[in-house]
Design an enzyme around this catalytic site. Structure first.
Site, mmCIF file in Angstrom:
data_model
loop_
_atom_site.group_PDB
_atom_site.id
_atom_site.type_symbol
_atom_site.label_atom_id
_atom_site.label_comp_id
_atom_site.label_asym_id
_atom_site.label_seq_id
_atom_site.Cartn_x
_atom_site.Cartn_y
_atom_site.Cartn_z
ATOM 1 N N ASP A 120 -0.279 -8.752 1.818
ATOM 2 C CA ASP A 120 -0.089 -7.748 2.869
ATOM 3 C C ASP A 120 -1.242 -7.632 3.870
ATOM 4 O O ASP A 120 -1.142 -6.915 4.852
ATOM 5 C CB ASP A 120 0.197 -6.366 2.246
ATOM 6 C CG ASP A 120 -0.878 -5.941 1.235
ATOM 7 O OD1 ASP A 120 -2.055 -6.313 1.419
ATOM 8 O OD2 ASP A 120 -0.533 -5.239 0.259
ATOM 9 N N HIS A 135 -2.139 -15.815 -3.367
ATOM 10 C CA HIS A 135 -0.717 -16.120 -3.172
ATOM 11 C C HIS A 135 -0.357 -16.294 -1.699
ATOM 12 O O HIS A 135 0.809 -16.219 -1.329
ATOM 13 C CB HIS A 135 0.143 -15.024 -3.812
ATOM 14 C CG HIS A 135 -0.012 -14.957 -5.311
ATOM 15 N ND1 HIS A 135 0.391 -13.876 -6.060
ATOM 16 C CD2 HIS A 135 -0.549 -15.841 -6.183
ATOM 17 C CE1 HIS A 135 0.114 -14.111 -7.340
ATOM 18 N NE2 HIS A 135 -0.461 -15.285 -7.436
ATOM 19 N N GLY A 234 -5.525 -2.767 -9.935
ATOM 20 C CA GLY A 234 -4.094 -2.624 -9.647
ATOM 21 C C GLY A 234 -3.269 -3.860 -9.909
ATOM 22 O O GLY A 234 -2.421 -4.214 -9.105
#
Ligand SMILES: [Zn+2]
Length: 299
Positions: A120, A135, A234
């Site tokens: 993101d 990724h 996270g």
């Protein structure tokens, strides 16, 4: 290191419980040389849902695999329509207190690096530098035939022009930028080819069923080797692409610290798991260290 679409890890009952005391994280950062490994849980406070946490999107969403994407034009139409819509939601997402704290730790020289499983771009938006995107990134596009890379924004503009009036309402959005749309909603979406060779375009992200590029893995291994501690933020560490760095650190005797509300697959290797929301935990740590997050005066 192939990402697998099956994500059915269930925590063992004998895992040590998490704590609400972030002091070990504070101590590690104070000593410096900390390598951050972040996952989708860091971005939930920015409004991007997790795959597996509470209300996680895997319950209603199966990520597209690389094999499906290659296999049919229909799958690629579905992917691009959903991703095109999902990207608009991502474009509105802002870095949260957790991203800002990580950027502040970096500015204060407490980190040796940041590896993220997220696509993101929110670490960079918060000001972190030299982020390794394990990724890949939704903001780059690659041609599967000629290998040309291009900015996603450019393709998005072409897709807007080719699909006037495309504005369906999505049932949800996923951490890979995939919006939940029905087959009917995507049926008329026009997919565009590479402008250089006419080949198939794919976002420069690692799909499930696809390998993380070996040079990138090697770079991460080096970062883990050189770190004085590994701080996982996270991530449930369900996919091997992140878990193996935790294992590498543990084997080398490098302390592993985890901040994640739910148990993770790496808990066995960790010194501690802090079970607090990321923004709360990292803001507390920043305050104790006297690190100013975004100009906010530290206590
Ligand atoms: Zn091409």
């Amino acid at each position: 290191m192939r990402l697998r679409p099956t994500l059915s890890w269930t925590p063992a009952e004998d895992l040590p419980p998490g704590t609400t005391d972030p002091a070990p994280v504070t101590d590690a950062l104070r000593a410096g040389g900390v390598l951050v490994l972040s996952g989708a849980g860091l971005s939930t406070e920015s409004g991007i849902p997790d795959y597996r946490g509470e209300g996680g999107s895997l319950s209603r969403h199966t990520p597209m695999t690389y094999q499906d994407f290659l296999a049919s034009a229909g799958a690629r139409r579905r992917y691009w329509a959903r991703s095109h819509l999902g990207r608009r939601a991502f474009a509105r997402a802002l870095p949260n207190a957790g991203h800002r704290a990580v950027a502040a730790f970096g500015r204060h020289g407490l980190l040796s690096g940041v590896i993220t499983q997220n696509v993101d771009g929110l670490h960079q938006a918060a000001g972190s530098e030299g982020v390794v995107e394990l990724h890949g990134s939704l903001e780059r596009v690659v041609c599967l035939s000629c290998g040309t890379f291009g900015p996603r924004g450019e393709l998005a503009a072409r897709l807007e022009a080719a699909n006037p009036g495309f504005d369906p309402v999505a049932a949800g959005i996923n951490p890979d930028g995939d919006a939940d749309l029905t087959d009917e909603q995507v049926a008329d979406f026009r997919v565009l080819p590479c402008t250089v060779c006419g080949g198939i375009l794919k976002p420069d992200v690692v799909f499930f069923g696809e390998n993380v590029p070996p040079q990138r893995v090697e770079h991460c291994r080096t970062l883990v080797r050189e770190a004085s501690a590994l701080l996982v933020l996270g991530s449930s560490l369900t996919v091997m692409s992140g878990l193996r760095f935790v294992r590498q650190a543990a084997r080398a005797g490098t302390p592993v610290l985890i901040v994640n509300r739910d148990p993770t697959r790496g808990d066995r290797h960790a010194l501690t798991r802090v079970a607090l929301p990321l923004g709360t935990a990292l803001t507390t740590v920043a305050d104790v260290l006297g690190v100013s997050v975004d100009g906010r005066k530290a206590a």
